[in-house]
Enzyme design. Sequence first.
Site, PDB file in Angstrom:
ATOM      1  N   GLY A   1       0.795  -1.221   0.000  1.00  0.00           N
ATOM      2  CA  GLY A   1       0.000   0.000   0.000  1.00  0.00           C
ATOM      3  C   GLY A   1       0.822   1.263   0.000  1.00  0.00           C
ATOM      4  O   GLY A   1       0.279   2.353  -0.206  1.00  0.00           O
ATOM      5  N   GLN A   2       2.133   1.155   0.219  1.00  0.00           N
ATOM      6  CA  GLN A   2       2.954   2.358   0.314  1.00  0.00           C
ATOM      7  C   GLN A   2       3.368   2.917  -1.043  1.00  0.00           C
ATOM      8  O   GLN A   2       3.854   4.043  -1.143  1.00  0.00           O
ATOM      9  CB  GLN A   2       4.201   2.083   1.177  1.00  0.00           C
ATOM     10  CG  GLN A   2       5.260   1.174   0.552  1.00  0.00           C
ATOM     11  CD  GLN A   2       5.010  -0.293   0.790  1.00  0.00           C
ATOM     12  OE1 GLN A   2       3.883  -0.755   0.766  1.00  0.00           O
ATOM     13  NE2 GLN A   2       6.072  -1.048   1.022  1.00  0.00           N
ATOM     14  N   GLY A   3       3.201   2.127  -2.120  1.00  0.00           N
ATOM     15  CA  GLY A   3       3.477   2.630  -3.457  1.00  0.00           C
ATOM     16  C   GLY A   3       4.906   2.477  -3.926  1.00  0.00           C
ATOM     17  O   GLY A   3       5.283   3.061  -4.951  1.00  0.00           O
TER      18      GLY A   3
ATOM     19  N   ALA B   1      10.893  -0.920   8.355  1.00  0.00           N
ATOM     20  CA  ALA B   1      11.918   0.040   8.761  1.00  0.00           C
ATOM     21  C   ALA B   1      12.155   1.171   7.766  1.00  0.00           C
ATOM     22  O   ALA B   1      13.180   1.835   7.822  1.00  0.00           O
ATOM     23  CB  ALA B   1      13.242  -0.688   9.041  1.00  0.00           C
ATOM     24  N   SER B   2      11.240   1.412   6.853  1.00  0.00           N
ATOM     25  CA  SER B   2      11.399   2.479   5.849  1.00  0.00           C
ATOM     26  C   SER B   2      12.703   2.323   5.072  1.00  0.00           C
ATOM     27  O   SER B   2      13.355   3.311   4.723  1.00  0.00           O
ATOM     28  CB  SER B   2      11.368   3.862   6.538  1.00  0.00           C
ATOM     29  OG  SER B   2      10.208   4.016   7.310  1.00  0.00           O
ATOM     30  N   ARG B   3      13.073   1.089   4.778  1.00  0.00           N
ATOM     31  CA  ARG B   3      14.351   0.799   4.123  1.00  0.00           C
ATOM     32  C   ARG B   3      14.213   0.433   2.651  1.00  0.00           C
ATOM     33  O   ARG B   3      15.190   0.436   1.914  1.00  0.00           O
ATOM     34  CB  ARG B   3      15.044  -0.373   4.829  1.00  0.00           C
ATOM     35  CG  ARG B   3      14.216  -1.663   4.783  1.00  0.00           C
ATOM     36  CD  ARG B   3      14.927  -2.883   5.315  1.00  0.00           C
ATOM     37  NE  ARG B   3      15.896  -3.416   4.393  1.00  0.00           N
ATOM     38  CZ  ARG B   3      15.612  -4.166   3.332  1.00  0.00           C
ATOM     39  NH1 ARG B   3      14.336  -4.446   3.039  1.00  0.00           N
ATOM     40  NH2 ARG B   3      16.553  -4.619   2.553  1.00  0.00           N
TER      41      ARG B   3
ATOM     42  N   GLU C   1       7.411   5.624   7.640  1.00  0.00           N
ATOM     43  CA  GLU C   1       6.919   5.604   9.023  1.00  0.00           C
ATOM     44  C   GLU C   1       6.866   6.990   9.646  1.00  0.00           C
ATOM     45  O   GLU C   1       6.069   7.256  10.555  1.00  0.00           O
ATOM     46  CB  GLU C   1       7.850   4.730   9.876  1.00  0.00           C
ATOM     47  CG  GLU C   1       7.936   3.287   9.412  1.00  0.00           C
ATOM     48  CD  GLU C   1       9.076   2.555  10.097  1.00  0.00           C
ATOM     49  OE1 GLU C   1       8.807   1.846  11.069  1.00  0.00           O
ATOM     50  OE2 GLU C   1      10.229   2.705   9.661  1.00  0.00           O
TER      51      GLU C   1
ATOM     52  N   GLY D   1      14.041   7.101   3.015  1.00  0.00           N
ATOM     53  CA  GLY D   1      12.668   6.685   3.288  1.00  0.00           C
ATOM     54  C   GLY D   1      11.870   7.708   4.084  1.00  0.00           C
ATOM     55  O   GLY D   1      12.414   8.483   4.877  1.00  0.00           O
ATOM     56  N   VAL D   2      10.537   7.657   3.891  1.00  0.00           N
ATOM     57  CA  VAL D   2       9.641   8.525   4.663  1.00  0.00           C
ATOM     58  C   VAL D   2       8.330   7.806   4.966  1.00  0.00           C
ATOM     59  O   VAL D   2       7.286   8.421   5.165  1.00  0.00           O
ATOM     60  CB  VAL D   2       9.393   9.866   3.921  1.00  0.00           C
ATOM     61  CG1 VAL D   2       8.512   9.655   2.694  1.00  0.00           C
ATOM     62  CG2 VAL D   2       8.811  10.931   4.844  1.00  0.00           C
TER      63      VAL D   2
END
Length: 784
Positions: free
Chosen positions: A490-492, A531-533, A740, A737-738
């Site tokens: 869902g984050q794209g 972890a936005s990695r 979380e 990353g952005v």
Amino acid sequence: MGKYIGESIPRMESFEKVTGTARYVHDMALPGMLYARILTSPHAHARIVNIDVSKAEKLPGVKAVLVGSELPYKLGLYLVDKDILAKGKVRYQGEAVAAVAAVSEEVAQEAIDLIDVEYDVLPAVFDPVKAIEGDAPLVHEDLGSYDYMKGVFHPVPNTNIANHFKLRKGDVEKGFKGSQHIIENQFTMPQVGHSPMETHGVIAEWLPGGRINIYTSAQSPFAVRNLMSVAFNIPHSKIHVVVPYVGGGFGGKAGIHLEPLAACLSKKAGGRPVKIVARREEEFNTIPCRQGLVARIKTGVSKEGRIMAQEITYYWDAGAYADYGVNIGRASGYSGAGPYDIENIKLDSYTVYTNHPFGTAYRGFGHVEFFWAVERQMDIIARELGIDPYEFRMKNLLKPGSITITGEKIRENTGRVDKCLKMAAEEIGWGKKKTEAERIKELKEGRVTGRGIAVLHKAPAMPTFTSSSAVIKFNEDGSVNITTSGVDYGQGTYTALAQIAAEVLKMPLEKVNVVWESDTDTGPYDWQTVASRFLLMGGNAVINAALDLIEQMKEVASAVLRAPKEELEIGDEKIYIRHNPDEFLTYRQVAMGYCYPNGNAIGGPLIGRGKYIAQGLTNLDPETGQGLPALDWTYGAHGVEVEIDIKTGEINIKKIVSVFDVGKVINRILCEGQVTGGVVQGVGTALYEGYVYSPDGRLLNNSFTDYKIPTAMDIPEKVKPLFVETPQLDGPFGARGVAEHPMISVNSAIGNAIYDALGIDIMDLPITSERVWRAIQDKKTVGS
């Protein structure tokens, strides 16, 4: 930057999701499939005296019944402490005790109702602070015998401490002695549910030949495979994991959950596939949640407003099992002072067993929780000193040249939290004071307003050896397929990866397809999508795969065009000679190999391979916490304006400005969507969400009837996402990353705005209307 980087490209899977053609585990059925239900414990802590499954086994349509004593396997990510089904005793209300697989869910549930369990109720512990006292009941008597990741985590045998992370920098006692003011406070936050649209679901078949096939709504197929392999002592090659579309995760679908149970039921049923889908009540009660936190902060400050020393203790309510909780305690330890330049600090982060449902990863990985304490504390300190909260932060924030609490030097390309705060404060109208007439008018109308600010940071919490990989292969028409085993739930990110590939390959975006289904048999390795990695690491892997593909294209074109590779360029789906662009080959001509007019052929199907591994990370010193724990830091800040009804305590969030240093925006509309969604989720944590228990540990709000999350009616009147771009040198096109971060510090910014409006300090979440109303009643004057 180029044709696609920075552009607002709609998400690639939008059509499939909107039209309902995207296939989720919930949609899937295999031939001969059985359906499973689970029997859960009504007690928070009890010895299992006897389980009688004889009636359930005799029910027509039942194909397998399991209890814990039949399963000699142990589960655990970093500390191996959990049984697939409770064995010997239960440790939280809602823990799975028995399971049934039958020809339908109805039959399975009927069989569950026929199982009789005799319990001997034991003393329980629910407070993480009390749980570490010497006379507290032990949740895990055998903690000292459990396997765990040595050198990284530090369980304390014969206690309820699953992990104790220590950080020491400078001389704290000296710092406090040199302080003009010492401010000490305690803040709390309850456990919270993930509440994804799609509940956990899995289909597993343990075939007679020993191979296990798993279809699961997970955040990483390879993590599921690895943990299953370790738990069952089965080679990785015999475990096949497929992740189709996933309807939200927020950390709750990292690791493994229902997969081992479904596999064991399948094995007992002779290899027939078994499907388990968690009901919403089980999503709250049985599946893990976000940990609760008690935070104590003592801060010493000079007369000029410099932080001289800080002593922090975090007590994490891990619940009954360690899961990701020990790593949350670690991550909150090495980043737990916030983005501040502090010379002297002592920080202890305890991950504590209790008899609550156990905690796991959740968006923000502990940072939402501890920043509630850190950023509320900063406002309270500023007020104590008579300094503007914005100026106080600016005086103490990390800047290029600063040294973090783990000893890392901040550089020009690390990111700029001061720029984020400056932009957020300006956009929210910080510093604009109410006139006396405005204040009186507000009080007469019964609705007062206030502004609050808060900063944040977060880096990926991951092992030092974490890696990602990607494969790009040509199709016959010159289009490409990208295969990666990171999961877009869902984050794209898949859309962003397609943009990166199209940019590097210099080809139309519509000719770049990211294969949606992640499959351990056919996909390249990726650690986990947590972890936005994934954008940074997966993006770098895609770049490297694209460069490998370009190199192969040039090798073929060099032979055909009779030109050195160094003199070849690519563009517009062509490989051409730099000084003679009319001499070229198209991508389509070389995709499957080039064929000369006489029938000779060279090359062959072109497949680009790329990989990326985190560079330079170290384990942290067990006594001081010093080392390099993080690949990259994303910084941010929020500015909030609230309006509060004095008569009811109702909070209306009029505006939130959220600013993040993302290095480089890859897809603006996706970044803005992440920020808006994260902010709304942060509002839920701030104002509504939290597990509520009875005195004996029963979860009282295990459904959306009683557990409230924000709806469309609760979205702030205005959410304004803004971005700073300080390029990350090792990021894809400079990006970091952005995912979380937008959720972090929303709660503390709201808490600070409430003080600005009412002169009331809220120290415990959630900030419900009732809690505000009661605080107003306890205060003699409002708005003074």
